[in-house]
Write an enzyme that holds these catalytic residues in place. Structure first.
Site, PDB file in Angstrom:
ATOM      1  N   ASP A 606      11.174  40.262  62.799  1.00 49.97           N
ATOM      2  CA  ASP A 606      11.634  41.132  63.887  1.00 49.97           C
ATOM      3  C   ASP A 606      10.583  41.296  64.984  1.00 49.97           C
ATOM      4  O   ASP A 606      10.876  41.833  66.055  1.00 49.97           O
ATOM      5  CB  ASP A 606      12.015  42.512  63.320  1.00 49.97           C
ATOM      6  CG  ASP A 606      13.269  42.423  62.460  1.00 49.97           C
ATOM      7  OD1 ASP A 606      14.006  41.418  62.585  1.00 49.97           O
ATOM      8  OD2 ASP A 606      13.504  43.344  61.650  1.00 49.97           O
ATOM      9  N   ARG A 678      15.024  44.939  70.693  1.00 48.66           N
ATOM     10  CA  ARG A 678      13.665  44.386  70.581  1.00 48.66           C
ATOM     11  C   ARG A 678      13.305  43.511  71.782  1.00 48.66           C
ATOM     12  O   ARG A 678      12.142  43.388  72.139  1.00 48.66           O
ATOM     13  CB  ARG A 678      13.512  43.613  69.275  1.00 48.66           C
ATOM     14  CG  ARG A 678      13.748  44.503  68.051  1.00 48.66           C
ATOM     15  CD  ARG A 678      13.051  43.975  66.821  1.00 48.66           C
ATOM     16  NE  ARG A 678      13.665  44.513  65.620  1.00 48.66           N
ATOM     17  CZ  ARG A 678      13.403  45.719  65.102  1.00 48.66           C
ATOM     18  NH1 ARG A 678      12.529  46.507  65.680  1.00 48.66           N
ATOM     19  NH2 ARG A 678      14.013  46.116  64.004  1.00 48.66           N
TER      20      ARG A 678
HETATM   21  C1  S3P Z   1      16.415  43.550  57.541  1.00 49.62           C
HETATM   22  C2  S3P Z   1      16.180  42.240  57.251  1.00 49.62           C
HETATM   23  C3  S3P Z   1      15.923  41.215  58.244  1.00 49.62           C
HETATM   24  C4  S3P Z   1      15.588  41.832  59.600  1.00 49.62           C
HETATM   25  C5  S3P Z   1      16.492  42.964  59.961  1.00 49.62           C
HETATM   26  C6  S3P Z   1      16.399  44.061  58.918  1.00 49.62           C
HETATM   27  C7  S3P Z   1      16.687  44.489  56.442  1.00 49.62           C
HETATM   28  O1  S3P Z   1      17.060  40.399  58.376  1.00 49.62           O
HETATM   29  O2  S3P Z   1      15.613  40.855  60.606  1.00 49.62           O
HETATM   30  O3  S3P Z   1      16.161  43.518  61.218  1.00 49.62           O
HETATM   31  O4  S3P Z   1      16.582  45.700  56.632  1.00 49.62           O
HETATM   32  O5  S3P Z   1      17.009  44.008  55.360  1.00 49.62           O
HETATM   33  P1  S3P Z   1      17.302  39.163  57.358  1.00 49.62           P
HETATM   34  O6  S3P Z   1      17.201  39.720  56.020  1.00 49.62           O
HETATM   35  O7  S3P Z   1      18.677  38.662  57.602  1.00 49.62           O
HETATM   36  O8  S3P Z   1      16.253  38.181  57.713  1.00 49.62           O
END
Ligand code: S3P
Length: 732
Positions: A606, A678
């Site tokens: 992120d 973001r």
């Molecule tokens: C998150 C996992 C990430 C991240 C998202 C929040 C979470 O995504 O990019 O902002 O809270 O599990 P992915 O698990 O799909 O990579």
């Protein structure tokens, strides 16, 4: 060929969805009109002539007639029909009874998919038909038990192709909901006008009515034939709605009679608040657009605690709602994404109370089986985490539910969770291309699986883990190396046994008990990252970020900045339950370009947009690879960042799975955030060391993850102005 049928013909023509559109109407005037206006190619006033032509598999038969005419039309349908049949009226139980009586052939049973587009207007008739009537309007698909799932999806695609927003609903629930939200209000409008007009003395007063009466009774100019049909068809439900309303009206009358001013005031207050809810839940998309204008600043200085961790906040309330006993959560993140999750859990019957700013939450959990059939669709807004994690838990419930969200969420991939959950036995209907809205028909008998994830995603892993809580036996998830492990840690906080190994494989045994817990949530490293980069690129900066979560699956941003030559120190490291935190001190330094590959990307997923800002300020060329996941976040973050950096005169190029960014002199300009929180905050950081102001459009979505961003940023030295889009008014 009335308003609805005529408009459908026009929409089908506009979007080129049919080779031929054929109309049936008992009136030759309507057919002549439709042919003359090229709404349809041809028409018949005798249905049997069309029936004799037969249908082909790809034909779609749309019944758009007053409810009282439905039965005779359905009786005449060819029982071995090949095409799909739909009916668009606003009462469905009655349709179900008609179909049960007349559609005995298998084909007709499985090919009959009812729906209800919410697009009516007061002016009926074919002359009022227009091609955009269904644009951006909701359309409910209300499958029968016998409807073929494949046809349900095809019908959803049809409505999406004419730009409607699809929802699914159970037939019974449909009639209940619409008796309250549509049939009763129409009846009230008619009866209020009727009662005023029936008194000769009062009728004259109508000339003196202001907007109030007009607003309230607008719908009383609708077609009385159609509405008397609807009222009588849904009479059982409508009578219940009327009784309920009478009770409320009776209470108001009583309050007046007994001079109970306070009681009356309180009840009006409650209604106003409920009306607010009606507006909030109107649609997924926001309408409060805000732009940021950020000017260069001298230095970033001071000590702040950024908002709390979003990932941990979501998990704390989801798991707390499935636990047994009283859970207390401190420092919960009161942002739009997490509030959506909280509202969904409340709609699911979780007993949650919170302080005004949401920072303190109490949950009285009833255990894994404590959730209840929701009375409403579940709005995930912008949040992929809410949609995917909740889908996991909802797959195993004893009821059906439906998740939807804004247009960004509606285009994000859901197949990645639907595949494994379906392997476990879940019944999930997705729209076009495996997208949200998702209709989840709960299944109490999920089975444990071993699943290898195609991408290292914490959201996929967590969806399977939450479904796995309900599946007897061992659920094993492989391929998650590097993905954040907050779900595993949170489950352990609630006394649930979770095993994991160095490769990132995780396993749980289903059917254990989650015991209520006390959770303290650290500040979000993803939000802190904006200030780490701002301080690194702005000469003279020295900042301390308090209480930041430093879970090793999230600290990629620290590693990346250190590799680039950043000056970062972790102080006062301590434990928050199963999560670690620290205060992070960051000072300005001269950054240099590096290569960033998949492993670092995974633990800074992120933060990659703001890493790209650091790259724009670094000496040399930064290459990012193994970051294809960025293309399926709230927006395509590779494209959005390269686009914005190019506007600021930085040489940036996208590759299939990353970007190449040449450090340089960041100029001013206008940058589109693509309504991605973001992206918006990253360009606010870019402005700190830029040569001129940066104007960032559509920044309201910052509130999804970091509502206090502008406040925190101003405190430490950002020069930030918020403007309502298309207005000159400065908000901050
Ligand atoms: C998150 C996992 C990430 C991240 C998202 C929040 C979470 O995504 O990019 O902002 O809270 O599990 P992915 O698990 O799909 O990579």
């Amino acid at each position: 060929m009335g308003l609805m049928g005529g408009s459908l013909a026009l929409a089908i023509k506009k979007h080129k969805l049919a080779k031929e559109i054929i109309a049936y109407d008992s009136s030759s005037n309507a057919i002549d009109y439709a042919v003359k206006k090229s709404m349809v190619q041809r028409g018949e006033t005798d249905l049997s002539l069309l029936q004799n032509e037969g249908t082909k598999e790809n034909d779609l038969i749309i019944i758009a007639v007053p409810l009282s005419a439905t039965e005779s039309i359905i009786q005449q349908l060819n029982p071995s029909i090949k095409g799909m049949v739909t009916e668009i009226g606003s009462a469905k139980n009655h349709l179900y009874k008609i179909c049960k009586a007349h559609c005995r052939h298998n084909n007709l049973q499985s090919n009959f998919i009812p729906c209800h587009p919410l697009a009516g207007v007061e002016n009926n008739g074919i002359a009022n038909a227009h091609e955009d009537l269904y644009n951006d309007k909701k359309c409910l698909i209300t499958p029968f038990e016998t409807s073929s799932p494949e046809k349900v999806l095809q019908l959803a695609e049809f409505w999406q192709a004419i730009k409607s927003v699809i929802f699914y609903m159970d037939v019974n629930q449909h009639d209940k909901v619409f008796s309250h939200t549509s049939h009763l209000p129409h009846l009230l409008a008619y009866t209020l006008i009727g009662s005023l007009a029936s008194d000769k003395n009062l009728a004259g007063f109508m000339n003196y009515s202001g907007g109030g009466l007009r607003d309230f009774c607008r719908i009383a100019s609708s077609d009385e034939k159609m509405w008397s049909d609807i009222f009588t068809t849904n009479k059982d439900q409508l009578i219940k709605s009327i009784s309920r309303f009478q009770n409320f009206l009776g209470e108001a009358r009583h309050a007046l009679q007994s001079d109970d001013k306070e009681g009356l005031f309180n009840s009006l207050c409650k209604s106003r608040k409920a009306k607010q809810l009606l507006e909030d839940s109107h649609g997924g998309n926001r309408d409060d657009e805000i732009d940021y204008i950020v000017s260069p600043c001298t230095k970033i200085n001071g000590e702040i605690r950024v908002d709390s961790d979003k990932s941990i906040s979501h998990r704390s309330i989801i798991i707390g709602s499935l636990a047994t006993g009283s859970t207390q959560i401190n420092n919960f993140l009161g942002a739009e994404d997490t509030i959506n999750t909280l509202n969904i859990l409340k709609i699911l019957g979780a007993q949650i109370t919170h302080s005004d700013d949401y920072s303190s939450i109490k949950i009285k959990g009833d255990g894994l089986d404590g959730l209840q059939q929701p009375r409403n669709f579940l709005n995930c807004g912008n949040s992929g985490t809410a949609a995917r994690l909740l889908c996991g838990a909802l797959s195993a419930q004893k009821f059906s539910s439906q998740l939807y969200g804004d247009s960004s969420l509606s285009s994000r991939p859901m197949g990645r969770i639907i595949d494994p959950l379906t392997q476990m036995g879940a019944n999930i209907y997705a729209s076009n291309n495996n997208n949200i809205p998702l209709l989840i028909m709960g299944n109490r008998k999920l089975s444990a699986i071993t699943y290898k994830m195609p991408v290292a995603s914490a959201q996929i892993k967590s969806a399977i883990l939450l479904a796995g809580l309900y599946a007897p036996g061992q659920t094993i998830i492989q391929g998650g190396a590097g993905s954040r492990d907050h779900t595993e840690r949170m489950l352990k906080n609630f006394g649930y046994k979770v095993s994991s190994n160095k490769n990132g494989d995780v396993s749980i045994n289903g059917k254990q008990t989650l015991h209520a817990s006390h959770i303290n949530i650290p500040a979000d490293i993803s939000s802190a990252a904006f200030f780490m980069v701002a301080a690194s690129i702005t000469p003279g900066s020295d900042i301390v970020l308090k209480d930041v979560g430093i879970n090793p699956s999230r600290t990629g941003i620290i590693e990346i900045l250190k590799l680039m030559g950043g000056k970062i120190e972790l102080i006062n490291q301590r434990q928050y339950g199963n999560e670690q935190t620290a205060d992070i001190q960051v000072c300005h330094s001269k950054l240099k370009a590096i290569d960033i590959g998949h492993d670092l990307v995974t633990i800074a997923i992120d933060e990659m947009p703001v890493v790209m800002i650091a790259a724009a300020y670094a000496e040399g060329t930064t290459k990012i690879s193994g970051a294809a996941e960025l293309r399926v976040k709230e927006t395509d973050r590779i494209a959005a960042m390269v686009d914005g950096l190019t506007q600021l005169k930085i040489n940036a190029k996208s590759t299939e799975d990353g970007a190449i960014i040449e450090g340089g002199s960041v100029q001013g300009g206008t940058v589109d955030s693509y309504e991605d929180h973001r992206i918006a905050m990253s360009f606010a950081v870019a402005a700190c060391g830029a040569k001129q102001d940066i104007h960032i459009t559509s920044c309201a979505n910052i509130a999804t993850s970091f509502p206090n961003f502008a406040k925190c940023a101003s405190t430490v030295g950002f020069n930030i102005q918020l403007k309502e889009a298309n207005s000159s008014a400065t908000i901050l």
